[in-house]
Design an enzyme around this catalytic site. Sequence first.
Site, short mmCIF file in Angstrom:
data_model
loop_
_atom_site.label_atom_id
_atom_site.label_comp_id
_atom_site.label_asym_id
_atom_site.label_seq_id
_atom_site.Cartn_x
_atom_site.Cartn_y
_atom_site.Cartn_z
N VAL A 97 45.46 45.95 47.60
CA VAL A 97 44.67 46.38 46.45
C VAL A 97 43.84 45.24 45.86
O VAL A 97 43.15 45.42 44.86
CB VAL A 97 45.56 47.00 45.34
CG1 VAL A 97 46.19 48.30 45.80
CG2 VAL A 97 46.61 46.01 44.86
N LYS A 144 45.22 41.97 45.26
CA LYS A 144 46.05 41.15 44.38
C LYS A 144 45.78 39.65 44.55
O LYS A 144 45.71 38.91 43.56
CB LYS A 144 47.52 41.47 44.69
CG LYS A 144 48.54 40.84 43.77
CD LYS A 144 49.91 41.44 43.97
CE LYS A 144 50.50 41.16 45.33
NZ LYS A 144 50.12 42.14 46.37
N VAL A 171 43.04 38.14 45.69
CA VAL A 171 41.71 37.79 45.17
C VAL A 171 41.71 37.83 43.65
O VAL A 171 41.08 36.99 42.99
CB VAL A 171 40.64 38.72 45.76
CG1 VAL A 171 39.26 38.36 45.23
CG2 VAL A 171 40.64 38.63 47.28
N LYS A 228 53.84 31.75 45.29
CA LYS A 228 54.10 32.93 46.11
C LYS A 228 55.58 32.88 46.49
O LYS A 228 56.00 32.08 47.33
CB LYS A 228 53.23 32.89 47.38
CG LYS A 228 53.37 34.12 48.27
CD LYS A 228 52.60 35.30 47.70
CE LYS A 228 52.63 36.48 48.65
NZ LYS A 228 51.83 37.62 48.13
N ALA A 247 54.74 40.33 46.25
CA ALA A 247 54.43 40.90 47.56
C ALA A 247 54.35 42.41 47.40
O ALA A 247 55.33 43.06 47.04
CB ALA A 247 55.51 40.53 48.58
N GLY A 263 41.15 45.54 41.69
CA GLY A 263 41.05 44.45 42.64
C GLY A 263 39.83 44.47 43.53
O GLY A 263 39.43 43.43 44.05
N PRO A 323 34.39 42.80 42.22
CA PRO A 323 33.55 43.51 43.16
C PRO A 323 34.11 43.47 44.58
O PRO A 323 34.74 42.48 44.97
CB PRO A 323 32.22 42.75 43.08
CG PRO A 323 32.61 41.37 42.70
CD PRO A 323 33.79 41.53 41.77
#
Length: 232
Positions: free
Chosen positions: A14, A16, A18, A38, A113, A172, A202
């Site tokens: 979706v 995430k 970026v 992460k 995640a 996203g 975008p």
Amino acid sequence: MRGVTVVTGTDTEVGKTVATAAMAAAALARGCSVAVLKPAQTGLADGEPGDVERVRQLAGEEVTGAELARYPEPLAPGTAARRAGLPSVTPGQVAEAARELAAVHDVVLVEGAGGLLVRYDDAGTTLADAARLLDADVVVVAAAGLGTLNATALTAEALRARGLRIRGVVIGSFPAEPGLAARCNVEDLPAAAGSALLGVLPAGAGAMATADFRAAAPGWLAAGLGGSRTGG
């Protein structure tokens, strides 16, 4: 935007990572030091660039990156850890790592995640458990099109049922030529989430050069995420 913020998605793919990079870029533009954590990277072998590397590529190498575990198969972290015969990541480890980063950075972004309730171990712990230990706000990254209202509402309901705070929602990846559903969802997502729409990224933003991404990112995000975006 200071301290630790947890970034989750309504699903996989979706935008995430970026969106996390955009938040990091906006914080850097405001003069903040930034770290991205992460907890578990799946689907990549050792040495392959993962989500942390992608965030740093987009937002800038001055972003501190940390990854707690990596599993080769593209599965939920708990399943991937079990199949690989490797230790799983616990909420306590995530919280400890985030606190250590927060001690020396203004902004720490913890990118999960997939969705909120993806399991990190066989005990069924999730990113929500780490967010609770950290007492951190959660940003929900959602898709633009049909079906996103239900997925966003379910994620928001799960967060509130656990006593967690939603800072807001970010779309996203918003198409250059949006259809009817995407256009309507810009107005309807705040009601579905019970929280503000704080960003619209975008489509194709993840393919931008670093300098272009950093220059544009603050304009995609509202003030609640350190940006300058206004309107719908």
